[in-house]
Design a protein around this motif. Sequence first.
Motif, PDB file in Angstrom:
ATOM      1  N   SER A  25      27.402  57.845  80.190  1.00 13.71           N
ATOM      2  CA  SER A  25      26.046  57.954  80.722  1.00 13.71           C
ATOM      3  C   SER A  25      25.181  58.848  79.830  1.00 13.71           C
ATOM      4  O   SER A  25      24.041  58.510  79.503  1.00 13.71           O
ATOM      5  N   ILE A  66      27.024  46.096  78.576  1.00 14.94           N
ATOM      6  CA  ILE A  66      28.287  46.727  78.996  1.00 14.94           C
ATOM      7  C   ILE A  66      29.264  45.673  79.517  1.00 14.94           C
ATOM      8  O   ILE A  66      30.444  45.656  79.162  1.00 14.94           O
ATOM      9  N   LYS A  67      28.733  44.739  80.349  1.00 14.60           N
ATOM     10  CA  LYS A  67      29.607  43.688  80.892  1.00 14.60           C
ATOM     11  C   LYS A  67      30.157  42.800  79.787  1.00 14.60           C
ATOM     12  O   LYS A  67      31.327  42.415  79.811  1.00 14.60           O
ATOM     13  N   LEU A 111      21.137  46.859  79.190  1.00 13.36           N
ATOM     14  CA  LEU A 111      22.359  47.641  78.979  1.00 13.36           C
ATOM     15  C   LEU A 111      23.469  47.192  79.917  1.00 13.36           C
ATOM     16  O   LEU A 111      24.637  47.107  79.527  1.00 13.36           O
ATOM     17  N   LEU A 112      23.089  46.891  81.183  1.00 17.76           N
ATOM     18  CA  LEU A 112      24.070  46.392  82.151  1.00 17.76           C
ATOM     19  C   LEU A 112      24.745  45.144  81.586  1.00 17.76           C
ATOM     20  O   LEU A 112      25.978  45.017  81.601  1.00 17.76           O
ATOM     21  N   ILE A 123      24.283  56.993  76.678  1.00 15.02           N
ATOM     22  CA  ILE A 123      23.198  56.026  76.865  1.00 15.02           C
ATOM     23  C   ILE A 123      21.844  56.726  76.932  1.00 15.02           C
ATOM     24  O   ILE A 123      20.862  56.295  76.328  1.00 15.02           O
ATOM     25  N   THR A 137      17.476  49.130  80.873  1.00  7.95           N
ATOM     26  CA  THR A 137      18.705  49.408  81.622  1.00  7.95           C
ATOM     27  C   THR A 137      19.349  48.111  82.116  1.00  7.95           C
ATOM     28  O   THR A 137      20.573  47.991  82.167  1.00  7.95           O
ATOM     29  N   ASN A 156      17.906  53.050  86.976  1.00  9.11           N
ATOM     30  CA  ASN A 156      19.018  52.792  86.072  1.00  9.11           C
ATOM     31  C   ASN A 156      19.944  51.693  86.572  1.00  9.11           C
ATOM     32  O   ASN A 156      20.916  51.941  87.275  1.00  9.11           O
ATOM     33  N   ALA A 187      21.853  50.119  84.704  1.00  2.00           N
ATOM     34  CA  ALA A 187      23.103  50.238  83.952  1.00  2.00           C
ATOM     35  C   ALA A 187      24.143  51.048  84.725  1.00  2.00           C
ATOM     36  O   ALA A 187      25.322  51.037  84.371  1.00  2.00           O
ATOM     37  N   GLY A 202      27.111  49.108  85.582  1.00  2.00           N
ATOM     38  CA  GLY A 202      27.949  48.831  84.418  1.00  2.00           C
ATOM     39  C   GLY A 202      28.762  50.049  84.017  1.00  2.00           C
ATOM     40  O   GLY A 202      29.930  49.937  83.631  1.00  2.00           O
ATOM     41  N   LEU A 203      28.122  51.230  84.126  1.00  2.00           N
ATOM     42  CA  LEU A 203      28.820  52.467  83.772  1.00  2.00           C
ATOM     43  C   LEU A 203      29.979  52.702  84.729  1.00  2.00           C
ATOM     44  O   LEU A 203      31.082  53.092  84.309  1.00  2.00           O
TER      45      LEU A 203
END
Lengths: 235, 302
Positions: B75, B111-112, B107-108, B78, B104, B36, B38, B41-42
Motif C-alpha cells: 500500500s 494487481i489482479k 491498479l485493481l 502504491i 486506483t 481507493n 485498489a 486488490g491489496l
Amino acid sequence: MLRIENLTVDHGAIRALRGVSFNVEKGQLAAIIGANGAGKTTLLRTLSGLNKASEGQAHWNDHNILHSKPEKLVRHGISHVSEGKSVIPGLTVSENLELGSLWRRNRSESAKSKKEVLELFPRLGERLSQRADSLSGGERQMLALGRSIMSKPELLLLDEPSLGLAPLVIEQIFQAIRDLTTTKGLTVILVEQNAMGALKIADVGIVLNLGSIAATGSAAALKDDPAVRAAYLGF
Amino acid sequence: MFELINTLLIGITAGSIYSLMAISVVLVWRSTRVVNFAAGGLALASSFVGAAILEKTGSFWIALPIAMVAGAVFSAFIEYFFLRPLLKRSGDKGAEIFLPIIATLGLLGIIKTILNYIYGDRVGSLPPPMSDKGFVFSGESIALSPMRLLILGIVLLLMISLTLVFQRTNLGLSLRAASFAPEISRLAGIRVDFIRTVGWAISGGVGATAGILQTTNGSGSVSPESFEFSLLLVFGFVAAVIGGIESLIGAVLGGLTLGIILAIILMYVGGSLVFIAAFLILILVLLLRPHGIIGAKGGRRA
C-alpha cells in the motif's frame, strides 16, 4: 536578519509580487500594509514555502529560504500563521498546541513552551480539552499564535491576526505580538489590513501596492506620512 | 429466537470483517482524499502472501502478521510511486478530479492481472486455524465457533490498537492533523507527505487482515478472481459510506450494521437479494443521511 532581494512571484499569468526587496533586522517587528491584492499574503506564503518564487532571493540568517518546504523551514525557525485563525477545528486546544512542537521531539522542551503559551494566553488554559471549533474568534487567533510559539520560532510570519475580531480583542492580540518581539526577541513580519493598529506596534513599516513596494520607513514616520495616511489609513 | 441469535452472530462476524475493509478505505480517504478501489486488490495480494507463508510455516500466527506487513508495504509502495506523482500533476479542475479514482481502478486491474499471471488457476489456501464448529448450548449448536470468536477478537484488538495509536500517540496526532488540514499541519512542521504514506501503510495492513479473515471465515481459499474479495471490497465501501467516510468509528458501525442487515436478509428473505440489498442500503443512507450514520454536519471525528 531577513534579507529579501528582487522577489518576484507569479500566480499563473498574474504577477503577484514584482521585484520586492527589503531587510528586517533581528528582533524587529515589521508591519506590511497595503490594499487587498497588493501581494501581502503572497509575500508571507512565499517566505514560508507555501508558494514558489519565480525570481529573486530570500535569506533568513544567511540561510536561503526559497525553494524549501514549509515543514523544513519550521526547523529553521520560521513559523507562519496563515490567514483566518489557522487552527485545526477537529482537534482539541491542547492537541493544536502540541502539534506545533511535535517536530522538536522533546517532551520537556514542549512542556516548557506550552507553559509559556498558557502564561501569554491564560484563556487557552481553561479550554485545553475543548475542540478548537468551540472557541471564539479571538481565542482561535490566540491558539494559532500559541501553536506557532510551540515550534520555538525565531521569525514569525503573521497574516492578518486582527481579521474579524472585536477592537478590544485586537488590542490584546497586538499587545501579545509586541511582547513577543520585546521580551523574547522574535522577529515578526505582520501583514495587516488594520494599518493603523499595525503601525502603532511595529518598528518599521513596508507599504505594498500592486505587488511592488510603495514606501518603507520607520513605523512612526509612515504613520505621519500624508501620502500613506491618505491612501492606507483613511484620513 | 435461536435462529435470530444465530443470524445476529453471523452478521456481527461478517460485519466486523467489512468494518476492517471500511477502515482501510477510510484511512486512505482521510489521508489523501482518494477513493481507493485498489484496496480490494491489496487485500487479495496480501492474502496470497499469507497463504504462501502458511504453506511454508504451517502457522497462522506467523502468516497473519507477515501478510499485514506485506499489505502495508504494498500500500505504501502504491502511494509513493503511483498516487503521489499523480496527485502532484493532476489538478482539481474538470475531468482531472477523476484521475486518482480511475488510477486506483486501474491498479485493481493490474494487481489482479499480476496475481493471475503468477497463480493462474492455483488457489492460496487459508483454512480456519481453529475449529469452526459452533459451541453447543443445551443440545443445539450455535453460530459461534472458536474461529468466529478468534475473528471477533482479532478485529477488536486491531480496533483498540488503532484507537490508541490515533488518540494517544504523536503519530496519531500527526495523522489526524494532516487529514483535517494538510496546509496548517505543514506550517506546524508535520511532514505531511510522509504521514500520508504512513496512512496508506496502516490502511494496507488493516486491509490485509480483512482479506485473510474474509477467506478463513468463508471458503478457506483465495483465487485471483475470488468473488469473496469482490464482495469484501463492495461491502467495505458501502460500510465506509454508511459510516460517513471520514470516521473510523463510523466505519466500524457501518460494517456491523451492514453485516447484521445482510445476514437477516440472507436468512429470512433469500441469498440472491444480498448484493442488491447492500446497494439499497447505500442509496437509502445517501438519501436520508448523506453524512453517514454518525457524521454530524460539518463535524469530523477521529
